[in-house]
Write a protein that holds these residues in place. Structure first.
Motif, mmCIF file in Angstrom:
data_model
loop_
_atom_site.group_PDB
_atom_site.id
_atom_site.type_symbol
_atom_site.label_atom_id
_atom_site.label_comp_id
_atom_site.label_asym_id
_atom_site.label_seq_id
_atom_site.Cartn_x
_atom_site.Cartn_y
_atom_site.Cartn_z
ATOM 1 N N VAL A 88 0.812 -1.227 0.000
ATOM 2 C CA VAL A 88 0.000 0.000 0.000
ATOM 3 C C VAL A 88 0.838 1.267 0.000
ATOM 4 O O VAL A 88 0.355 2.335 -0.384
ATOM 5 C CB VAL A 88 -0.974 0.020 1.206
ATOM 6 C CG1 VAL A 88 -1.977 -1.107 1.101
ATOM 7 C CG2 VAL A 88 -0.225 -0.044 2.538
ATOM 8 N N ALA A 174 -4.163 4.999 -1.406
ATOM 9 C CA ALA A 174 -3.236 3.941 -0.977
ATOM 10 C C ALA A 174 -2.156 4.507 -0.056
ATOM 11 O O ALA A 174 -1.803 3.894 0.955
ATOM 12 C CB ALA A 174 -2.598 3.275 -2.194
ATOM 13 N N ILE A 177 -3.586 5.050 3.443
ATOM 14 C CA ILE A 177 -3.708 3.775 4.168
ATOM 15 C C ILE A 177 -2.338 3.338 4.686
ATOM 16 O O ILE A 177 -2.196 2.892 5.833
ATOM 17 C CB ILE A 177 -4.312 2.694 3.254
ATOM 18 C CG1 ILE A 177 -5.766 3.043 2.928
ATOM 19 C CG2 ILE A 177 -4.240 1.316 3.915
ATOM 20 C CD1 ILE A 177 -6.376 2.179 1.839
ATOM 21 N N GLY A 178 -1.323 3.477 3.849
ATOM 22 C CA GLY A 178 0.032 3.108 4.258
ATOM 23 C C GLY A 178 0.531 3.951 5.411
ATOM 24 O O GLY A 178 1.179 3.447 6.335
ATOM 25 N N TYR A 181 -1.239 2.642 8.529
ATOM 26 C CA TYR A 181 -0.852 1.258 8.834
ATOM 27 C C TYR A 181 0.540 1.176 9.450
ATOM 28 O O TYR A 181 0.750 0.451 10.429
ATOM 29 C CB TYR A 181 -0.908 0.402 7.560
ATOM 30 C CG TYR A 181 -0.386 -1.002 7.783
ATOM 31 C CD1 TYR A 181 -1.222 -1.984 8.300
ATOM 32 C CD2 TYR A 181 0.945 -1.334 7.512
ATOM 33 C CE1 TYR A 181 -0.742 -3.268 8.543
ATOM 34 C CE2 TYR A 181 1.425 -2.604 7.745
ATOM 35 C CZ TYR A 181 0.584 -3.565 8.260
ATOM 36 O OH TYR A 181 1.068 -4.822 8.507
#
Length: 317
Positions: A88, A174, A177-178, A181
């Protein structure tokens, strides 16, 4: 008096180092976007270019880790971390950006990478990784607004390829999200020196797997191969520095501050695209870049205020 001086010094370091990591990493990100355009113009496959660069960057950072005697952890949790972070945070967004850069221009891609802050901030607040602060929230909105101004101008241009513009806009989701995370799942006790090479090696493995998929373009131009391999080597060095600073910023500044890497990258990448690659200046550049710079300043100031508050409320020995 001595205690106050120590606290003041500690407070300065708590916001100054993340700011330096942000500026350095963002500058490398802006350079990376322009290198991707040069590679695309030679006809080099994005999978080959990105795979070669992540492999080279991982080797550089493994050597650095070996010299410092800091080895990437190899547990079930850390392997999951490497591959999800790679997917991601590296493979998906960079394949989108590197494929789109020859269609929409390096300047626009650099600006789109500035879009993740709001998504990252919402995610961090939802997971209670950040405390709400008006100054930081307004900074995120300012940076997002600056990138939005530039994106709207791009979409309204008569020659704009709407499909490529919309595809490019998927990359920031993306990245957001990375950003969340990597902070939420950071392996306990692991250092930035150890995690960065592990993630880049995982990204290389994923790109090799993608290369085996049917109809995946794997073109390597036969002309100017020295130039092509030089670009891959230079991108490897840029990636090594960028992702190393990214992990340092992730650890010290949190997911919201790290999401501003794209904003700084835009401020660097757009002038490079204009002056060195001959691209036309995006419409709305002055307003957009001004709002992005204001957003970075507000988030940095908010980080400084947050650090002072934590120091003030910390129990004294």
């Amino acid at each position: 008096m001595a205690t106050a001086a120590v606290q003041s010094s500690s407070t300065r370091k708590s916001w100054l180092l993340p700011l330096l990591y942000l500026l350095g990493g963002g500058a490398l990100l802006g350079l990376s976007t322009n290198l991707a355009k040069l590679a695309g113009e030679t006809g080099l496959s994005p999978v080959i270019f990105l795979g070669g660069a992540t492999l080279g960057a991982s080797l550089i950072l493994f050597v650095v880790a070996a010299l410092k005697r800091v080895w990437p952890p190899c547990t079930r949790r850390s392997i999951e971390y490497y591959f999800v972070s790679a997917a991601v945070g590296v493979v998906i967004p960079n394949l989108i950006f590197f494929s789109a850069v020859t269609e929409v221009g390096a300047g626009f891609v650099a600006l789109v990478i500035a879009l993740p802050p709001l998504l990252t901030y919402i995610g961090a607040l939802t997971l209670r990784m950040e405390r709400f602060q008006w100054l930081r929230a307004l900074g995120v909105l300012a940076a997002l607004g600056g990138a939005g101004v530039l994106a709207v101008h791009k979409l309204s241009a008569p020659q704009a390829d709407i499909a490529w513009v919309l595809l490019t806009l998927l990359g920031p989701a993306a990245l957001a999200i990375g950003n969340v995370y990597r902070t939420a799942r950071w392996p306990a006790g692991a250092s930035a020196d150890a995690l960065a090479p592990g993630m880049l090696l995982a990204a290389t493995v994923l790109l090799v797997a993608i290369g085996f998929l049917p109809r995946t373009p794997l073109d390597i131009p036969q002309q100017d191969q020295g130039f092509v391999y030089g670009l891959i080597a230079l991108q490897s060095v840029v990636f090594a520095g960028m992702f190393f600073l990214l992990f340092l910023l992730q650890k010290t500044g949190g997911p919201v501050l790290i999401s501003l890497l794209g904003a700084v990258g835009a401020v660097v990448g757009v002038p490079v695209a204009i002056f060195l690659q001959g691209e036309a200046a995006p419409q709305g550049l002055a307003v957009g870049a001004g709002l992005i710079a204001l957003g970075v300043a507000m988030l940095t100031l908010g980080q400084q205020q947050e650090s002072k508050t934590k120091m003030a409320t910390r129990p004294r020995a």
